[in-house]
Structure formats: structure tokens, C-alpha cells
Design a protein around this motif. Structure first.
Motif, PDB file in Angstrom:
ATOM      1  N   ARG A 141     -55.354  28.539  -3.088  1.00 18.48           N
ATOM      2  CA  ARG A 141     -54.638  27.286  -3.300  1.00 18.48           C
ATOM      3  C   ARG A 141     -54.693  26.915  -4.769  1.00 18.48           C
ATOM      4  O   ARG A 141     -55.712  27.154  -5.408  1.00 18.48           O
ATOM      5  N   PRO A 142     -53.636  26.278  -5.285  1.00 15.60           N
ATOM      6  CA  PRO A 142     -53.742  25.799  -6.662  1.00 15.60           C
ATOM      7  C   PRO A 142     -54.765  24.666  -6.730  1.00 15.60           C
ATOM      8  O   PRO A 142     -54.817  23.824  -5.835  1.00 15.60           O
ATOM      9  N   THR A 143     -55.591  24.681  -7.746  1.00 16.91           N
ATOM     10  CA  THR A 143     -56.550  23.582  -7.934  1.00 16.91           C
ATOM     11  C   THR A 143     -55.818  22.411  -8.577  1.00 16.91           C
ATOM     12  O   THR A 143     -55.000  22.584  -9.477  1.00 16.91           O
ATOM     13  N   LEU A 144     -56.100  21.210  -8.074  1.00 12.09           N
ATOM     14  CA  LEU A 144     -55.402  20.015  -8.557  1.00 12.09           C
ATOM     15  C   LEU A 144     -56.235  19.317  -9.632  1.00 12.09           C
ATOM     16  O   LEU A 144     -57.473  19.334  -9.583  1.00 12.09           O
ATOM     17  N   MET A 145     -55.532  18.698 -10.576  1.00 11.49           N
ATOM     18  CA  MET A 145     -56.221  17.925 -11.619  1.00 11.49           C
ATOM     19  C   MET A 145     -57.096  16.863 -10.957  1.00 11.49           C
ATOM     20  O   MET A 145     -56.656  16.186 -10.019  1.00 11.49           O
ATOM     21  N   PHE A 146     -58.299  16.727 -11.435  1.00 15.76           N
ATOM     22  CA  PHE A 146     -59.286  15.803 -10.848  1.00 15.76           C
ATOM     23  C   PHE A 146     -59.391  16.015  -9.325  1.00 15.76           C
ATOM     24  O   PHE A 146     -59.589  15.074  -8.568  1.00 15.76           O
ATOM     25  N   ASN A 147     -59.183  17.260  -8.914  1.00 17.41           N
ATOM     26  CA  ASN A 147     -59.296  17.627  -7.495  1.00 17.41           C
ATOM     27  C   ASN A 147     -58.344  16.821  -6.607  1.00 17.41           C
ATOM     28  O   ASN A 147     -58.609  16.619  -5.424  1.00 17.41           O
ATOM     29  N   GLY A 148     -57.246  16.335  -7.203  1.00 19.54           N
ATOM     30  CA  GLY A 148     -56.270  15.563  -6.422  1.00 19.54           C
ATOM     31  C   GLY A 148     -56.524  14.060  -6.447  1.00 19.54           C
ATOM     32  O   GLY A 148     -55.805  13.304  -5.798  1.00 19.54           O
TER      33      GLY A 148
END
Ligand code: MTE
Length: 321
Positions: free
Chosen positions: A296-303
Motif C-alpha cells: 500500500r502507498p504510505t500516507l503523509m502523517f499516516n493519513g
């Protein structure tokens, strides 16, 4: 969290699966020798021995919940990092059973108007319990979705009345060689110390956590209480807390001291800032391993950018990693 010497690496799904199979086989052999029949459990099945059911910890649904599917309880409680109990992912579930979580106290000290020592029973009653289903991302490149039970750390902070000098908070976790076989190793300086800036500690996302999946925390997940900071890499969320200290200067944390180029004080989840030895752009969701491993793509600040990006406005996040 990876340790530099001796070199280790995060196991890939293909490495993990045979180990699980092997563990299951070992369990079956033992059961056969004892004349027992075991159910044919698919996937992960670790020998945990007979145990009492964990106590329920009721909670009302809290805010910021993700709609991602929660990681199965079995994975959440058997694939852990808790180096005080060993370095392998299944060491905590095997070794943390010996941790005594009652009586338990947490000292609150430093730059506060009302320092003191809180008993665990008192802490459990300090504020209403909420369930928060958070995404958690480990610096090693894997993630989980965990229904935590706790309340905002800010509830405790406001009761101890920090002074104007309180700019950071240090979190100390238990260091007891009698109960924790892992502290005989020198992977990091014990006790495990973590820290947050005061505004991070007061974020409504930051949780003082006592349970998961509606039950008290299993020892391997940080019983009887731990921190949960979902927009930072997992190592910021210290387990089995015994002391919280309010300080003026940025704390020296255990991982930052052991490898400062690899583990910064902030450690915000950031797909644009690679670890010196691997990319942080994608992650493997535990429990989703299949024949073809999905990244999965990692999201900025974990979403959680909507909630926390403003805390870092104007900061160069490549420098303050
Ligand atoms: N807290 C203590 N005291 N000791 C540890 O080794 N490991 C950290 C963090 N808290 C750790 C700790 C790391 S590296 C991670 S990824 C998370 O706990 C893992 O939490 P979990 O096992 O509940 O998923």
C-alpha cells in the motif's frame, strides 16, 4: 524498528509464512505427543498455553476512526515489537506472560504544578474510555489497523497543570531485568525512553491506551498502559509506561541515541523521507499477506494530516525527520 548491528531485516511475507507453518507444525507435534487434538487453524497459530480470558474494557466509539479493515486480533497480539522481551516478532507473546501488571504506578513529575504518582486503577477512571480505530505504521515498513481503547493523554496533562517551562514530555517504560529477559541485551540503552513536543502530547489524537479490541491490553502490546501516537512511526508509542516527565529541553530518546541518523526525534510517518537504508513510500499491511504480496502507498502523517500537519507548519521535515 531495526537494529544496526548485527544487521537484521524486516522479514518479507514469504519468509514469514514458512515460519508460521513451521510453528504450527511444532505445535501439532507437541499436541500429538500429549495425546491432544488441535483444531486445524488456518494461518498463524502460536502455542500460547492455557490462559484466562482477558478482562473486558468497555468503551464508547471515539473520533478519528479509519474505515480500513481492522487487523485480526491474532496478528495484533502475536506480531509485536517489545524488545524488553526479545528481538523476534513472536518473542513478546512468548515471554511477556511473566510481566506483573498489578500493582502498577505511573509517576508524573518535572515541570508540573501537581506532580504525583497515579495508581493504575485511578488512571483507568480518569476519563471515559473511547475506542479509536487507528492505522499504525512501523518504521520497518509494515502497518496494522488496531481498535485501541483509551482516552486522550491531554486528560492527564490538564490534571497535573504543566508550568510554562514544560515544552516537551518524556515517557519512561518499565526496565525490570527480573521480568524482562530482553533488557540483558544492549540493543538500546534501557529504560526505553520516548518523547513528544508538548503540542504533540496534547493533540486529540494522542491516546493513553489501556486496551484493544474491547479488552485490556495483552502484556505483549504494552500492558497495563501505553502511548499511541498514530501519525508517528510505531516506536514513538512506548509500552508499559512507568514515568511521565515534563521538561524544558528536547529529550534524548532511546532510538535517537542509538542511531541518530536513522531515528529522529520527530519520526512522523512521511513517504517522502526515506530511512537511510530503505524507502518509506509503501507499506505491507499485516494480515493481508497473500500469494502476491500487496503493498500500500504510505500516507503523509499516516493519513492523519488533517489533524496534525499544522503542528509542523514551516518546518523542513527532511531535516526534522
Ligand atoms: N515500547 C517498549 N517499551 N519497548 C519496545 O521495544 N517497540 C516499539 C513500540 N513501543 C517498543 C515499545 C515499536 S518499534 C513498535 S512498532 C510498537 O511498539 C509496536 O507495538 P505493537 O507490538 O503493539 O504493534
Amino acid at each position: 524498528m531495526l537494529i544496526r548491528t548485527p544487521p537484521r531485516h524486516d522479514p518479507t511475507a514469504s519468509e514469514i509464512t514458512p515460519r508460521r507453518v513451521w510453528q504450527r507444525r511444532r505445535e501439532l507435534i507437541r499436541a500429538a505427543a500429549a495425546g491432544l487434538a488441535l483444531p486445524a487453524a488456518p494461518g498463524l497459530a502460536l502455542a500460547q498455553g492455557p490462559k484466562a480470558e482477558p478482562a473486558k474494557l468497555p468503551a464508547k466509539p471515539g473520533p478519528f476512526g479509519t474505515t480500513d479493515k481492522p487487523t485480526p486480533y491474532k496478528d495484533v497480539t502475536t506480531y509485536n515489537n517489545f524488545y524488553e522481551f526479545g528481538l523476534d516478532k513472536d518473542d513478546p507473546v512468548k515471554n511477556a506472560g511473566r510481566l506483573k501488571t498489578r500493582p502498577w504506578t505511573v509517576a508524573v513529575e518535572g515541570e508540573v504544578g501537581k506532580p504525583g504518582t497515579f495508581g493504575i486503577e485511578e488512571l483507568l477512571k480518569l476519563a471515559p474510555m473511547e475506542e479509536r480505530v487507528y492505522r499504525m505504521r512501523c518504521v520497518e515498513g509494515w502497518s496494522m489497523v488496531i481498535p485501541w481503547v483509551g482516552f486522550p493523554l491531554s486528560e492527564l496533562i490538564k490534571r497535573v497543570e504543566p508550568t510554562g517551562n514544560a515544552k516537551f514530555v518524556e515517557f519512561y517504560t518499565l526496565n525490570d531485568p527480573k521480568q524482562m529477559p530482553g533488557v540483558s541485551s544492549s540493543v538500546i540503552a534501557w529504560p526505553y525512553v520516548e518523547g513528544l513536543r508538548m503540542d504533540e502530547a496534547n493533540s486529540p489524537l494522542t491516546l493513553l491506551t489501556f486496551g484493544l479490541y474491547g479488552e485490556v491490553l495483552p502484556n505483549q502490546n504494552g500492558a497495563p498502559l501505553r502511548l499511541v501516537v498514530p501519525w508517528k512511526y510505531g516506536f514513538k508509542s512506548g509500552k508499559s509506561l512507568v514515568k511521565i516527565r515534563f521538561v524544558e529541553k528536547q529529550p534524548v530518546t532511546s532510538w535517537n541515541r542509538s542511531a541518530p541518523q536513522e531515528y529522529g526525534f520527530y519520526s512522523n510517518v512521511n513517504p517522502n523521507v526515506d530511512h537511510p537504508r530503505w524507502s518509506q513510500a509503501t507499506e505491507r499491511r499485516i494480515g493481508e499477506d497473500g500469494f502476491i504480496q500487496r503493498k500500500r502507498p504510505t500516507l503523509m502523517f499516516n493519513g492523519y494530516a488533517d489533524q496534525v500537519a499544522s503542528l509542523y507548519a514551516g518546518m523542513d521535515l527532511k531535516r526534522f525527520y
